[in-house]
Design a protein around this motif. Structure first.
Motif, PDB file in Angstrom:
ATOM      1  N   GLU A   1      36.675  42.355  51.967  1.00  0.00           N
ATOM      2  CA  GLU A   1      37.881  42.060  51.186  1.00  0.00           C
ATOM      3  C   GLU A   1      38.133  43.159  50.189  1.00  0.00           C
ATOM      4  OE1 GLU A   1      37.557  37.240  51.037  1.00  0.00           O
ATOM      5  OE2 GLU A   1      37.490  38.394  49.178  1.00  0.00           O
TER       6      GLU A   1
ATOM      7  N   LEU B   1      40.637  43.569  46.720  1.00  0.00           N
ATOM      8  CA  LEU B   1      41.690  43.056  45.853  1.00  0.00           C
ATOM      9  C   LEU B   1      42.503  44.203  45.287  1.00  0.00           C
ATOM     10  CD1 LEU B   1      39.978  40.228  43.796  1.00  0.00           C
ATOM     11  CD2 LEU B   1      41.458  40.036  45.763  1.00  0.00           C
ATOM     12  N   ASN B   2      43.798  43.958  45.152  1.00  0.00           N
ATOM     13  CA  ASN B   2      44.738  44.907  44.588  1.00  0.00           C
ATOM     14  C   ASN B   2      44.919  46.137  45.469  1.00  0.00           C
ATOM     15  OD1 ASN B   2      46.647  45.549  42.659  1.00  0.00           O
ATOM     16  ND2 ASN B   2      45.234  46.861  41.533  1.00  0.00           N
TER      17      ASN B   2
ATOM     18  N   LYS C   1      40.800  30.094  40.784  1.00  0.00           N
ATOM     19  CA  LYS C   1      39.667  31.011  40.826  1.00  0.00           C
ATOM     20  C   LYS C   1      38.374  30.244  41.012  1.00  0.00           C
ATOM     21  CE  LYS C   1      38.289  33.376  37.280  1.00  0.00           C
ATOM     22  NZ  LYS C   1      37.317  34.298  36.691  1.00  0.00           N
TER      23      LYS C   1
ATOM     24  N   HIS D   1      32.411  37.086  45.878  1.00  0.00           N
ATOM     25  CA  HIS D   1      33.763  36.682  45.463  1.00  0.00           C
ATOM     26  C   HIS D   1      34.043  36.919  43.990  1.00  0.00           C
ATOM     27  CE1 HIS D   1      33.013  34.184  49.103  1.00  0.00           C
ATOM     28  NE2 HIS D   1      34.123  34.786  49.433  1.00  0.00           N
TER      29      HIS D   1
ATOM     30  N   ASN E   1      36.968  31.026  50.647  1.00  0.00           N
ATOM     31  CA  ASN E   1      37.708  31.614  51.756  1.00  0.00           C
ATOM     32  C   ASN E   1      39.165  31.211  51.762  1.00  0.00           C
ATOM     33  OD1 ASN E   1      35.559  32.958  52.857  1.00  0.00           O
ATOM     34  ND2 ASN E   1      34.843  31.141  53.940  1.00  0.00           N
TER      35      ASN E   1
ATOM     36  N   LYS F   1      52.251  40.533  38.063  1.00  0.00           N
ATOM     37  CA  LYS F   1      51.354  41.598  38.515  1.00  0.00           C
ATOM     38  C   LYS F   1      49.918  41.103  38.540  1.00  0.00           C
ATOM     39  CE  LYS F   1      53.302  46.067  37.791  1.00  0.00           C
ATOM     40  NZ  LYS F   1      53.198  47.346  37.135  1.00  0.00           N
TER      41      LYS F   1
ATOM     42  N   ASP G   1      47.515  48.820  44.228  1.00  0.00           N
ATOM     43  CA  ASP G   1      48.873  48.300  44.241  1.00  0.00           C
ATOM     44  C   ASP G   1      49.448  48.099  42.846  1.00  0.00           C
ATOM     45  OD1 ASP G   1      50.419  45.525  46.044  1.00  0.00           O
ATOM     46  OD2 ASP G   1      51.203  47.328  45.123  1.00  0.00           O
ATOM     47  N   ALA G   2      49.086  47.012  42.212  1.00  0.00           N
ATOM     48  CA  ALA G   2      49.747  46.673  40.947  1.00  0.00           C
ATOM     49  C   ALA G   2      49.297  47.587  39.811  1.00  0.00           C
ATOM     50  CB  ALA G   2      49.471  45.218  40.584  1.00  0.00           C
ATOM     51  N   ASP G   3      48.012  47.893  39.787  1.00  0.00           N
ATOM     52  CA  ASP G   3      47.564  48.871  38.790  1.00  0.00           C
ATOM     53  C   ASP G   3      46.475  49.729  39.421  1.00  0.00           C
ATOM     54  OD1 ASP G   3      45.399  47.214  38.847  1.00  0.00           O
ATOM     55  OD2 ASP G   3      45.600  46.514  36.792  1.00  0.00           O
TER      56      ASP G   3
ATOM     57  N   ASN H   1      53.905  39.956  47.698  1.00  0.00           N
ATOM     58  CA  ASN H   1      53.150  40.940  48.456  1.00  0.00           C
ATOM     59  C   ASN H   1      53.300  40.561  49.918  1.00  0.00           C
ATOM     60  OD1 ASN H   1      51.387  42.847  49.306  1.00  0.00           O
ATOM     61  ND2 ASN H   1      49.545  41.802  48.607  1.00  0.00           N
ATOM     62  N   ASN H   2      54.123  41.352  50.631  1.00  0.00           N
ATOM     63  CA  ASN H   2      54.317  41.043  52.047  1.00  0.00           C
ATOM     64  C   ASN H   2      54.967  39.700  52.298  1.00  0.00           C
ATOM     65  OD1 ASN H   2      53.523  43.269  53.293  1.00  0.00           O
ATOM     66  ND2 ASN H   2      51.520  42.533  53.934  1.00  0.00           N
TER      67      ASN H   2
ATOM     68  N   SER I   1      49.401  47.080  50.750  1.00  0.00           N
ATOM     69  CA  SER I   1      49.308  46.545  52.106  1.00  0.00           C
ATOM     70  C   SER I   1      49.387  47.631  53.163  1.00  0.00           C
ATOM     71  CB  SER I   1      50.413  45.514  52.328  1.00  0.00           C
ATOM     72  OG  SER I   1      51.629  46.013  51.831  1.00  0.00           O
TER      73      SER I   1
ATOM     74  N   PHE J   1      38.852  40.161  39.200  1.00  0.00           N
ATOM     75  CA  PHE J   1      39.016  41.136  38.131  1.00  0.00           C
ATOM     76  C   PHE J   1      38.664  40.541  36.780  1.00  0.00           C
ATOM     77  CE2 PHE J   1      40.564  44.771  40.213  1.00  0.00           C
ATOM     78  CZ  PHE J   1      41.301  44.357  41.303  1.00  0.00           C
TER      79      PHE J   1
ATOM     80  N   LYS K   1      49.423  39.135  41.576  1.00  0.00           N
ATOM     81  CA  LYS K   1      49.372  39.954  42.783  1.00  0.00           C
ATOM     82  C   LYS K   1      48.033  40.653  42.891  1.00  0.00           C
ATOM     83  CE  LYS K   1      52.154  43.646  43.612  1.00  0.00           C
ATOM     84  NZ  LYS K   1      53.188  44.438  44.297  1.00  0.00           N
ATOM     85  N   LYS K   2      47.550  41.097  41.741  1.00  0.00           N
ATOM     86  CA  LYS K   2      46.282  41.806  41.733  1.00  0.00           C
ATOM     87  C   LYS K   2      45.160  40.913  42.241  1.00  0.00           C
ATOM     88  CE  LYS K   2      43.628  44.522  38.524  1.00  0.00           C
ATOM     89  NZ  LYS K   2      43.421  44.882  37.144  1.00  0.00           N
ATOM     90  N   ASN K   3      45.256  39.622  41.909  1.00  0.00           N
ATOM     91  CA  ASN K   3      44.219  38.706  42.347  1.00  0.00           C
ATOM     92  C   ASN K   3      44.579  38.022  43.649  1.00  0.00           C
ATOM     93  OD1 ASN K   3      42.094  38.570  40.133  1.00  0.00           O
ATOM     94  ND2 ASN K   3      44.012  38.482  38.995  1.00  0.00           N
ATOM     95  N   SER K   4      45.548  38.579  44.354  1.00  0.00           N
ATOM     96  CA  SER K   4      46.053  38.067  45.634  1.00  0.00           C
ATOM     97  C   SER K   4      46.340  36.578  45.584  1.00  0.00           C
ATOM     98  CB  SER K   4      45.127  38.421  46.787  1.00  0.00           C
ATOM     99  OG  SER K   4      43.952  37.675  46.765  1.00  0.00           O
TER     100      SER K   4
END
Lengths: 177, 570
Positions: free
Chosen positions: A27, A29-30, B281, A97, B287, B312, A56-58, B346-347, A33, A100, B315-318
């Motif tokens: 995986e 993250l960030n 979180k 897992h 999964n 943002k 991506d974002a930062d 995102n997509n 795509s 951030f 998005k960063k943390n999907s």
């Protein structure tokens, strides 16, 4: 020079751990795509200079790599450009897992600040004792060289050995720089 | 009895029944009312008879006084069986709207047949079932048809189906679009707006209740599309953001915590989203994909910049975000929400839905949106079933079930067909509501009740339309065939009027035949029906004569004038 010799001696036994990566659990993250982790990790893609892993974002990236068996991690190679390549890299062993928000909760197993040599391919030797029993590795790229919005990584390679079997014949010699 | 409009076919209860008559009015051929005779075993023909009513309703078997006056003349007889000993009752029939000359029938004899009316021949036969086929219907797209085998099951098309249809069916459902039919494993946090703004009643019954209904539906959809999905709830207003349920797959727990929720305070959108992210979180199954669904009903007091930063972070943390924009409309609110969506998206995993206030329930509108259906076909089974349930005015547990797994093309066809029909029905219902507004103050009640009692009232409606049409014959008929949408609209309108009239008359909806004469004799109702039909000019001398013949002349004149006003824009 004994330290250096022993260092190179250790290095000679190290194998590229690409074969032991459990791809189903990888995986990132960030990541952007269109520029995903495979560009930096996978055989063939990582050699291509045009294909990068981009954030991506930062500028931060959090990469999680599980392995199919327990390994010992010796060194990593991170190749990137002078400006947008990663600078501060923290490695966590056996932390599943992460996000951030909790990267700062645990002390990293090792921290590396990449120099321009490293970005050209010089392996970063890690504290081997900390990576003796690694099931999964988390790489946290905290910032990049120039402080820009996007971090670009061209190649990530991991070198080490497996714990269960150490196939002496399969060992490849790593060139020292 | 089946309805004149398209009723999602799994919900037509249709046990095989000898000699059960039913009528099906074609939208394209309004003057043809197809009468299906489920033939008794002694009858030799597998045939469909298309009939044209002479003077009144087309129900051939019944005890309404009007029927005795009518005669039905066969228009077409479609006969496929040459020998005399074979027979099979027909169970269902459908007109093809796009190509009006095609009809399809299904029978207990395990076959379905597609007929070409004009040539009176069989186009193709579908021999794909081993048991009785109980229903068949054309989808909105020309080439898609679905038919199901038994109650609660769906047929899987086999290659033995007539080549033309099967291939077209395949072409419609492109494999690439259904490749992602896997059920997404997801953890969802729903952020409910329970601020003071939710007391408003512009969504029926109140904004808060509409929201609660939508939330329960979403929970059901998520857990049904994948049993391992988890859903959690938090409220954003009140004394502060409060997590009512952490992500769990226990639907009962989620629904019970929706009970007794109080409205009050002001929404803190930013805090709500951040706490939702925190709850996700700490989900148990790492999964699962993370998703937040936000109901943005009150004005947003945060700045656009702050929202973008939150986006943002998500998005960063999907984390994907779905925003339901409803309730209070404020300047800048859509822009702020768009900015938030843009920074999260995102997509195309994140979506935004605007639900304006109106007749349709919040949940009905949401069902056809990506909030329910997800990115791929993940929620297709439940969404389609729920949409159909809403249309039929009841809740059903029927689920297309294993569709996405076993037959993804079929699932896609079903879903698309259902959604399109839903959209059409909503548009029709909306138009009916607008038109009927100036007529009566009881209209609101009847309009909302329309959907629910539509099944019961359909028979009445059919009868009245038949009467109207037959009266219309001496007048004009040229525009009867065009614009099937307006016809459907008229159906709704007349239905609403019929309801209104019955309520005013104090008659019950369920007792059909005895009321028919009463309602038909009601001149005001008749005049409104006639004036609402396309091509009928209320001032036409023929029509006027007809109306004059009905009792209560003076009343009819007044009502006609009244009706002409709102119908001018037709």
């Amino acid at each position: 020079m004994s330290a250096a010799e022993s260092a190179t001696a250790i290095q000679r036994n190290q194998v590229d751990l690409l074969d032991f990566i459990d791809w189903s659990g990888v995986e990132c993250l960030n990541q952007s795509s269109s520029h995903s982790l495979s560009n930096a990790l996978k055989q063939g893609y990582r050699e291509d200079e045009g294909l990068n892993l981009e954030s991506d974002a930062d500028e931060q990236l959090l990469i999680y790599i599980p392995f199919t068996q327990v390994i010992k991690l010796h060194s990593v190679v991170l190749i990137g450009s002078e400006e947008e390549g990663p600078k501060t890299v923290k490695l966590f062993a056996n932390r599943e897992h992460m996000g951030f928000s909790n990267v700062s909760d645990f002390p990293p197993s090792d921290t590396a600040v990449l120099s321009s040599d490293n970005l050209k391919g010089k392996p970063v030797v890690l504290k081997y004792v900390k990576f003796q029993n690694v099931r999964s590795l988390t790489i946290f790229i905290e910032d990049n060289q120039s402080g820009s919005e996007i971090t670009k990584v061209q190649k990530i390679a991991l070198y080490g050995s497996t714990v269960e079997t150490t196939d002496m014949k399969g060992l490849k010699k790593i060139e020292d720089h | 009895m089946e309805s004149t409009q398209f009723t999602p076919w799994p919900y037509l209860p249709r046990p095989p029944c000898e000699s059960q008559p039913s009528t099906h009015r074609s939208r394209r051929f309004p003057r043809l009312i197809q009468t299906r005779f489920l033939s008794k075993p002694t009858q030799p023909f597998l045939s469909t008879t298309l009939t044209r009513p002479q003077s009144s309703c087309s129900n051939p078997i019944g005890n309404s006084p009007l029927l005795r006056e009518s005669s039905i003349e066969p228009f077409y007889v479609l006969n496929n069986i040459k020998t005399n000993e074979f027979c099979a009752s027909l169970t269902s029939f459908d007109w093809n709207d796009v190509e009006p000359k095609r009809i399809e029938t299904s029978s207990i004899g395990t076959t379905c047949t597609i007929w070409d009316i004009e040539k009176s021949i069989v186009e193709t036969q579908l021999i794909a079932h081993v048991k009785e086929v109980y229903d068949i219907a054309w989808g909105e797209k020309r080439v898609v048809f679905v038919h199901f085998r038994r109650w609660g099951q769906i047929s899987k098309s086999r290659k033995s189906i007539g080549v033309l249809n099967f291939l077209l069916f395949q072409a419609f459902c492109s494999p690439s679009s259904v490749a992602s039919a896997a059920m997404v494993l997801e953890a969802t946090m729903i952020c409910i707006d329970n601020s003071e703004w939710m007391r408003n009643g512009d969504y029926s019954p109140s904004r808060f209740q509409a929201q609660a209904d939508a939330v329960s539906l979403i929970c059901g959809a998520k857990t049904q599309s994948n049993p391992e999905n988890t859903v959690g709830i938090l409220t954003m207003a009140g004394k502060g953001v409060r997590v009512l349920a952490t992500p769990t797959s226990d639907l009962g727990k989620i629904l019970s915590c929706m009970h007794g929720l109080e409205m009050g305070g002001e929404t803190n959108l930013a805090a709500g989203i951040l706490i939702a992210q925190l709850a996700l979180k700490h989900r148990q199954n790492k999964n699962q994909q993370q998703r937040i669904i936000v109901f943005a009903g009150s004005p947003i007091k945060h700045e656009r910049k702050a929202l973008e930063i939150i986006g943002k972070k998500l998005k960063k943390n999907s984390v994907a975000l779905d925003i339901v924009n409803f309730g209070e409309e404020e300047d800048g609110k859509p822009e702020k929400l768009e900015a938030l969506l843009g920074s999260v998206n995102n997509n195309d995993t994140s979506h935004m839905v605007h639900v304006p206030p109106g007749q349709n329930a919040l949940s009905d509108v949401l069902i056809s949106t990506p909030v329910f259906t997800g990115d791929g076909e993940g929620g297709s089974g439940f969404a389609a079933a729920a949409a159909a349930a809403a249309a039929a005015g009841g809740v059903s547990d029927f689920d297309f079930g294993v569709d996405p797994n076993i037959d993804p093309e079929l699932a896609l066809a079903l879903r698309v067909s259902m959604e399109e029909e839903r959209a059409r029905q909503e548009a029709a219902a909306k138009k009916a509501a607008e038109e009927a507004q100036p007529q009566s103050d009881s209209q609101n009640a009847t309009s909302t009740a329309t959907e629910k009692v539509s099944d019961q009232m359909d028979e009445d409606d059919l009868l009245k339309q038949a009467v109207a049409l037959s009266m219309n014959i001496p007048g004009s008929d040229s525009s009867a065939g065009d614009a099937q949408m307006s016809e459907a609209t008229n159906d709704d309108q007349e239905l609403a009027l019929a309801l209104q009239m019955s309520m005013q008359d104090g008659s019950k909806d369920s007792s059909a035949p005895s009321d028919v004469s009463k309602v038909l004799g009601d001149q005001s109702f008749m005049s409104s029906i006639l004036s609402s039909l396309p091509g009928v000019d209320p001032n036409d001398p023929n029509v006027k004569d007809l109306l004059a013949s009905l009792p209560g002349q003076s009343e009819s004149q007044e009502k006609k004038d009244e009706d002409e006003q709102p119908k001018d824009d037709k």
